[in-house]
Motif scaffolding. Structure first.
Motif, mmCIF file in Angstrom:
data_model
loop_
_atom_site.group_PDB
_atom_site.id
_atom_site.type_symbol
_atom_site.label_atom_id
_atom_site.label_comp_id
_atom_site.label_asym_id
_atom_site.label_seq_id
_atom_site.Cartn_x
_atom_site.Cartn_y
_atom_site.Cartn_z
ATOM 1 N N ILE A 162 -14.932 -0.556 12.308
ATOM 2 C CA ILE A 162 -13.536 -0.446 12.758
ATOM 3 C C ILE A 162 -12.733 0.369 11.752
ATOM 4 N N ALA A 163 -12.043 1.411 12.221
ATOM 5 C CA ALA A 163 -11.171 2.216 11.367
ATOM 6 C C ALA A 163 -9.758 1.659 11.453
ATOM 7 N N CYS A 164 -9.205 1.251 10.332
ATOM 8 C CA CYS A 164 -7.846 0.679 10.293
ATOM 9 C C CYS A 164 -6.954 1.549 9.414
ATOM 10 N N ASN A 165 -5.849 1.993 9.978
ATOM 11 C CA ASN A 165 -4.889 2.788 9.224
ATOM 12 C C ASN A 165 -3.936 1.860 8.480
ATOM 13 N N VAL A 166 -3.978 1.888 7.159
ATOM 14 C CA VAL A 166 -3.146 1.006 6.344
ATOM 15 C C VAL A 166 -2.193 1.846 5.502
ATOM 16 N N THR A 167 -1.135 1.180 5.064
ATOM 17 C CA THR A 167 -0.104 1.837 4.254
ATOM 18 C C THR A 167 -0.021 1.167 2.890
ATOM 19 N N TYR A 168 0.134 1.980 1.850
ATOM 20 C CA TYR A 168 0.394 1.464 0.509
ATOM 21 C C TYR A 168 1.883 1.617 0.232
ATOM 22 N N TRP A 169 2.480 0.578 -0.354
ATOM 23 C CA TRP A 169 3.914 0.517 -0.557
ATOM 24 C C TRP A 169 4.239 0.438 -2.045
ATOM 25 N N ILE A 170 5.494 0.793 -2.375
ATOM 26 C CA ILE A 170 5.931 0.702 -3.756
ATOM 27 C C ILE A 170 7.372 0.229 -3.801
ATOM 28 N N CYS A 171 7.676 -0.566 -4.809
ATOM 29 C CA CYS A 171 9.045 -1.061 -4.977
ATOM 30 C C CYS A 171 9.839 -0.010 -5.750
ATOM 31 N N PRO A 172 10.969 0.470 -5.219
ATOM 32 C CA PRO A 172 11.752 1.516 -5.902
ATOM 33 C C PRO A 172 12.383 1.030 -7.208
ATOM 34 N N SER A 173 12.549 -0.298 -7.338
ATOM 35 C CA SER A 173 13.222 -0.825 -8.533
ATOM 36 C C SER A 173 12.244 -1.108 -9.675
ATOM 37 N N CYS A 174 11.237 -1.989 -9.411
ATOM 38 C CA CYS A 174 10.314 -2.379 -10.495
ATOM 39 C C CYS A 174 9.000 -1.612 -10.465
ATOM 40 N N LYS A 175 8.815 -0.720 -9.494
ATOM 41 C CA LYS A 175 7.626 0.140 -9.378
ATOM 42 C C LYS A 175 6.323 -0.642 -9.135
ATOM 43 N N LYS A 176 6.446 -1.871 -8.648
ATOM 44 C CA LYS A 176 5.258 -2.668 -8.351
ATOM 45 C C LYS A 176 4.635 -2.183 -7.037
ATOM 46 N N SER A 177 3.294 -2.131 -6.992
ATOM 47 C CA SER A 177 2.599 -1.626 -5.800
ATOM 48 C C SER A 177 2.204 -2.764 -4.864
ATOM 49 N N PHE A 178 2.206 -2.496 -3.563
ATOM 50 C CA PHE A 178 1.792 -3.435 -2.521
ATOM 51 C C PHE A 178 0.951 -2.691 -1.496
ATOM 52 N N HIS A 179 0.210 -3.439 -0.670
ATOM 53 C CA HIS A 179 -0.571 -2.789 0.387
ATOM 54 C C HIS A 179 -0.630 -3.697 1.612
#
Length: 401
Positions: free
Chosen positions: A70-87
């Motif tokens: 299964i091909a899943c399109n995911v997005t990586y996110w970033i916090c503009p204030s503390c620069k912490k990464s999320f996915h």
């Protein structure tokens, strides 16, 4: 449906759209709601500062499942204030792994039902994906499956300790040996080569189990092959904490001193019975070795056999002494077979031991609850690879029980 026709199994029905078979995806419970597997769950706000997240990058993850890749399109996110990464999280996928939960679960089913080992991981993948997709599926590697089992054991452990049972006040405790250990690693730790005899002595572990009369396992402890009472006290403490004061009225075990002392320390108010099933079995074995099935056993030997069985199951010291004296009289006056003479010799050994137990307030029972339980466990463990670590053995038992 006409007479004699077989009803259609609707669970096997598939939808066809534009010449392609559409397979419904299983639902996965997240929180208090069910979501289709492979759905995308996106974070919205930063866990630390609460700022709204911005898109950092896009990525395609390929997930192996029994429905195919299964091909899943995911997005990586970033916090503009503390620069912490999320996915993004993919529903039904453990963390960052590329195997789905249902893929693991199906492999587990085939692995144990088909008596497959980790070494046959690839063959398992071919077995349970056959006919589901055009190309036989690839199974997770041995290490991935082992790690999944260890994580699954945490859930199994909690389920084991939280289960609700019908309890009649009697618990059964017994232990059984199984093999564990990684020889090369242990030799490196102690700095010397182990002989075959040393290795056999070190590698055995004891699985001490507490169960109810209905063979429901409540808890267990992994110890060395010949544990002392201190090794079993944590197990008894956990069992005691599960029931209200005084609800545990009786403990049944074999004549293991470690179990006896641990029960006496943690549950002094509970009466303690010792199982004489092994003793009766040993007496019968001596007759099986001499007389073949269908042979007519001499009446003198039958008398001695019954007298010894009565001796073993005596409830009081007085009764045991009377049965013991009757047995000695039979030895003096009757012409007995070698089987009876061996059985009498064995009975003399256990007579004093049983009397000592009864004088301490113990009573004999013949219930073989734990023997039946361990017989099943042995059958399963024989089909599993040698356990490499003590924690791996414990986790296997959590998943099994």
């Amino acid at each position: 449906m006409g007479k004699g026709n077989i009803a259609i199994d609707k669970s096997m029905v598939k939808m066809v759209v534009d010449g392609k078979i559409i397979i419904p995806l299983p639902k996965v419970l997240v929180g208090n709601r069910y979501y289709p597997m492979f759905s995308i769950s996106s974070p919205t706000y930063c866990d630390d500062c609460g700022s709204k997240l911005h898109v950092n990058s896009h990525h395609t993850r390929l997930i192996l499942s029994s429905h195919g890749t299964i091909a899943c399109n995911v997005t990586y996110w970033i916090c503009p204030s503390c620069k912490k990464s999320f996915h993004d999280q993919i529903i039904g996928i453990p963390g960052s792994a590329n195997y789905s939960y249902e893929y693991y679960d199906r492999q587990m089913s085939v692995r144990y039902d088909g008596r497959c080992s980790l070494n046959n991981s690839r063959r398992i993948g071919e077995t349970y994906t056959e006919g589901v997709i055009n190309v036989c599926g690839r199974a997770p590697c041995a290490t991935s499956l082992w790690i999944y089992e260890q994580k699954q054991a945490e859930l199994s452990k909690q389920e084991l300790l939280d289960q609700k049972i019908d309890f009649d006040g009697t618990l059964y405790v017994d232990g059984d040996w199984t093999k564990a250990g990684w020889k090369k690693r242990l030799e490196e730790l102690i700095g010397k080569k182990l002989s075959k005899k040393e290795w056999k002595k070190l590698r055995y572990k004891s699985v001490c189990v507490v169960a109810t009369k209905e063979k429901v396992i409540l808890d267990f402890e992994i110890t060395d092959s010949l544990p002392d009472a201190k090794a079993l006290i944590p197990l008894m403490e956990r069992i005691k904490s599960r029931f209200t004061e005084g609800k545990i009225k009786r403990i049944v075990s074999d004549e293991d001193n470690a179990i006896i002392e641990a029960v006496k320390t943690v549950l002094p108010e509970a009466s303690h019975s010792f199982c004489v099933y092994h003793q009766l079995k040993n007496v019968s074995k001596k007759y099986y070795e001499e007389f073949k099935a269908g042979d007519e056993i001499p009446i003198e030997d039958e008398i001695v056999y019954n007298e010894i069985c009565q001796l073993i199951t005596s409830d009081t010291v007085v009764e045991a002494v009377v049965r013991y004296q009757n047995m000695l009289n039979s030895e003096s006056y009757l012409e007995l077979s070698k089987a009876s003479l061996k059985a009498i010799s064995y009975a003399k050994e256990i007579f004093k031991r049983n009397v000592d137990h009864m004088m301490k307030g113990f009573t004999p029972v013949t219930n073989n609850t734990m023997e039946q339980t361990f017989s099943l466990i042995r059958d399963i463990i024989e089909n599993v690879r040698s356990f490499k670590t003590e924690s791996g053995l414990a986790n296997f038992c959590y998943n099994l029980f």
